[in-house]
Write a protein that holds these residues in place. Structure first.
Motif, PDB file in Angstrom:
ATOM      1  N   ILE A 172      -6.286   1.314  -2.217  1.00  0.00           N
ATOM      2  CA  ILE A 172      -6.253   1.727  -0.766  1.00  0.00           C
ATOM      3  C   ILE A 172      -5.578   2.903  -0.351  1.00  0.00           C
ATOM      4  O   ILE A 172      -6.151   3.847   0.479  1.00  0.00           O
ATOM      5  CB  ILE A 172      -5.824   0.545   0.281  1.00  0.00           C
TER       6      ILE A 172
ATOM      7  N   SER B  13     -14.188   2.913  -4.403  1.00  0.00           N
ATOM      8  CA  SER B  13     -14.894   2.073  -4.057  1.00  0.00           C
ATOM      9  C   SER B  13     -15.357   1.017  -5.008  1.00  0.00           C
ATOM     10  O   SER B  13     -15.294  -0.222  -4.698  1.00  0.00           O
ATOM     11  CB  SER B  13     -16.326   2.673  -3.360  1.00  0.00           C
TER      12      SER B  13
ATOM     13  N   SER C 251      -7.862   3.299   5.883  1.00  0.00           N
ATOM     14  CA  SER C 251      -7.102   4.073   5.143  1.00  0.00           C
ATOM     15  C   SER C 251      -7.653   5.689   5.325  1.00  0.00           C
ATOM     16  O   SER C 251      -7.009   6.671   5.437  1.00  0.00           O
ATOM     17  CB  SER C 251      -6.833   3.746   3.757  1.00  0.00           C
ATOM     18  N   ASP C 252      -8.920   5.655   5.003  1.00  0.00           N
ATOM     19  CA  ASP C 252      -9.556   6.931   4.957  1.00  0.00           C
ATOM     20  C   ASP C 252      -9.489   7.684   6.485  1.00  0.00           C
ATOM     21  O   ASP C 252      -9.226   8.837   6.625  1.00  0.00           O
ATOM     22  CB  ASP C 252     -11.219   6.678   4.599  1.00  0.00           C
TER      23      ASP C 252
ATOM     24  N   ASN D 296     -10.731  -6.311   2.890  1.00  0.00           N
ATOM     25  CA  ASN D 296     -10.659  -5.106   1.869  1.00  0.00           C
ATOM     26  C   ASN D 296     -11.437  -4.010   1.970  1.00  0.00           C
ATOM     27  O   ASN D 296     -11.021  -2.809   2.185  1.00  0.00           O
ATOM     28  CB  ASN D 296     -10.519  -5.638   0.354  1.00  0.00           C
ATOM     29  N   SER D 297     -12.772  -3.951   2.329  1.00  0.00           N
ATOM     30  CA  SER D 297     -13.681  -3.108   2.538  1.00  0.00           C
ATOM     31  C   SER D 297     -13.055  -2.378   3.929  1.00  0.00           C
ATOM     32  O   SER D 297     -12.880  -1.269   4.094  1.00  0.00           O
ATOM     33  CB  SER D 297     -14.919  -3.335   2.760  1.00  0.00           C
TER      34      SER D 297
ATOM     35  N   ARG E  69      -7.585   6.070  -1.238  1.00  0.00           N
ATOM     36  CA  ARG E  69      -8.618   6.621  -0.502  1.00  0.00           C
ATOM     37  C   ARG E  69      -8.257   7.608   0.590  1.00  0.00           C
ATOM     38  O   ARG E  69      -8.728   8.518   0.938  1.00  0.00           O
ATOM     39  CB  ARG E  69      -9.297   5.405  -0.076  1.00  0.00           C
TER      40      ARG E  69
ATOM     41  N   LEU F  89     -10.111   0.041   3.065  1.00  0.00           N
ATOM     42  CA  LEU F  89     -10.385   1.251   2.456  1.00  0.00           C
ATOM     43  C   LEU F  89     -10.666   2.162   3.407  1.00  0.00           C
ATOM     44  O   LEU F  89     -10.303   3.096   3.484  1.00  0.00           O
ATOM     45  CB  LEU F  89     -11.500   0.642   1.400  1.00  0.00           C
TER      46      LEU F  89
ATOM     47  N   MET G 125     -12.210  -1.265  -5.643  1.00  0.00           N
ATOM     48  CA  MET G 125     -11.942  -2.045  -4.558  1.00  0.00           C
ATOM     49  C   MET G 125     -12.746  -3.407  -4.414  1.00  0.00           C
ATOM     50  O   MET G 125     -12.364  -4.346  -4.495  1.00  0.00           O
ATOM     51  CB  MET G 125     -12.072  -1.273  -3.140  1.00  0.00           C
TER      52      MET G 125
ATOM     53  N   THR H 131       0.820  -1.403   0.061  1.00  0.00           N
ATOM     54  CA  THR H 131      -0.139   0.031   0.015  1.00  0.00           C
ATOM     55  C   THR H 131       0.851   1.303   0.174  1.00  0.00           C
ATOM     56  O   THR H 131       0.691   2.262  -0.731  1.00  0.00           O
ATOM     57  CB  THR H 131      -1.035  -0.047   1.183  1.00  0.00           C
TER      58      THR H 131
END
Length: 476
Positions: free
Chosen positions: A270, A379, A401-402, A394-395, A273, A398, A382, A259
């Protein structure tokens, strides 16, 4: 909105609507609540408490979804979110209020990851961009009317009703959503070949227990960094170093390998985001303060200057959902990041007194359009690049990371802002004096906006790596 998906779509969009109203309305009522509870000294913890627990819940939700489907964490998250609102709304002192916010964070973290898994399981790939566009559209009305409604309710009925009324908004839609959601949650995974194979070799999954502890360390490290950034002193180095020691190795293990090196495909999705959300939110956090202290706007007018971004954000998300644009998704993301960078630079022009103040509203509409293009595109990519068994993890990555980039960039911006004298701006404005402009330091605001714009431009370059490297003739 066809017959097969209507109830489910209305239900999950209603959940997003609840989260959006909470984000816009509660922020408006928070200062009044803290003052009445005699807890202004703990004001920042009401926000950091939510963030810290949501980071932990995101990781838990990802594993829970992959193991049991999205229905259990979604139901638990909605219940926790509502319970947190009730705890805060009935609190008689500030510490129970902060506890309620922490419980809200647990619920919010569970919900947001589970919603993404629902989209991946219940909707075919061709409809997922439209669902993401619907999520973005759910923020339009709250972003425009949320502060106004919240302010009116706070003045007429009291701040407690802002917290206590939000869960009622989704009671009926949730009841309609549950049957189709139950069917989607227990539906068999798609047949092999319906999703693209992983572009990179997938590392062996880490044991559940270890990932939970990594999440605890990540949340604790982020909280320590926030605490250190609030008080610039030699002693603040201790929590800052401890936060970094906890946060860095945890982030490396919770996010996909590669990442932070922007490896093509999912790792870059990722990373992007975090860049997109962090730069935009860090700048947006300081714009109302700039408008109040530098240009003399009221708090209401300063907030309304940003309201148009909700509309253009939904428009950008709608544009990326067009099927004919699917082959150029990475270009849409690059365009969105350029618009975001331009918007941050445009807003900073309001520091020049001769520039009309409406430039901020125009610039932020452009930024909202860019964010709509970027966030929804990421999104969709991903889910597109996730195997069914990895959609939850993975969700969660994401969302982590946000959230992580938000706290790190906002904390860094706040530290620089205070170091350049920006703290005197907020103090004067809070005191209601007329000396805010005299004690203000435009350079403190510029030191927040310009690095954020530069990082957004870096994101535009990185976005060229969103697609996995093609393997085949002439591309191996």
């Amino acid at each position: 909105m066809g017959r097969s998906y209507r109830a489910l779509t209305l239900g999950i969009v209603s959940v997003v609507l609840m989260i959006a109203f909470e984000a816009t309305a509660v922020g408006t009522a928070m200062p009044i609540a803290a003052r009445e509870l005699d807890g202004l000294g703990l004001y920042a913890f009401a926000f950091s408490g939510y963030f810290t627990t949501s980071l932990l819940a995101m990781v838990v939700s990802g594993q829970w979804c992959d193991r049991s489907g999205p229905l259990p964490p979604l139901a638990a998250g909605i219940g926790g979110f509502a319970a947190g609102l009730v705890i805060s709304g009935t609190a008689q002192s500030m510490w129970p209020f902060v506890l309620g916010r922490a419980v809200q964070g647990l619920g919010g973290g569970l919900v947001i990851v589970a919603l993404y898994v629902v989209v991946g399981r219940a909707y075919p790939e061709r409809l997922r961009p439209s669902v993401m566009a619907a999520f973005a559209a759910s923020w339009v009305v709250p972003s425009i009317v949320g502060p106004l409604v919240s302010g009116t309710v706070t003045e007429q009925l009291g701040w407690r009703w802002v917290f206590l009324a939000i869960p009622v908004l989704v009671a009926l839609p949730l009841a309609v959503m549950l049957p189709p959601l139950r069917r989607a949650a227990h539906a068999p995974d798609p047949a092999p070949g319906t999703l693209p194979e992983a572009p990179e070799p997938v590392a062996p999954p880490v044991r559940d227990g270890r990932r939970i502890w990594y999440a605890v360390a990540l949340a604790t490290g982020a909280a320590l960094l926030q605490y250190a950034g609030q008080d610039i002193s030699p002693l603040s180095v201790i929590p800052a170093v401890a936060g970094i020691v906890l946060l860095v190795p945890s982030a490396l293990r919770l996010l996909p390998p590669g990442t932070f090196r922007a490896v093509r495909g999912l790792p870059t999705v990722i990373l992007m985001r975090g860049i997109a959300a962090g730069t935009f939110i860090a700048a947006e956090s300081f714009i109302p303060l700039m408008l109040v202290t530098q240009r003399g706007l009221s708090a209401t007018m300063a907030g309304l200057s940003l309201a148009g971004a909700g509309l253009t954000w939904a428009l950008g998300s709608y544009v990326q959902a067009r099927p004919r644009l699917a082959p150029i998704r990475e270009r849409l993301a690059q365009c969105g990041m350029v618009l975001s960078a331009a918007a941050i630079c445009g807003a900073s022009l309001a520091l020049v007194q001769s520039v009309p103040v409406w430039i901020v509203a125009v610039a932020w509409c452009a930024g909202g359009l860019g964010m709509g293009l970027v966030i929804s595109t990421l999104s969709v990519l991903m889910l597109e690049q996730s195997a069914p068994a990895e959609a939850g993890a993975n969700s969660a990555a994401l969302q982590v990371s946000d959230a992580l980039s938000n706290v790190l960039l906002v904390a860094a911006a706040g530290t620089v802002f205070a170091a350049l004298g920006g703290g005197t701006v907020g103090a004067a404005a809070d005191a209601g004096t007329h000396t805010a402009a005299a004690t203000s330091h435009p350079a403190a605001f510029a030191a927040v906006f310009l690095p954020a714009a530069a990082l957004a431009l870096v994101g535009a370059v990185v976005a060229g790596r969103l697609r996995p490297k093609k393997v085949g003739a002439g591309s191996a």
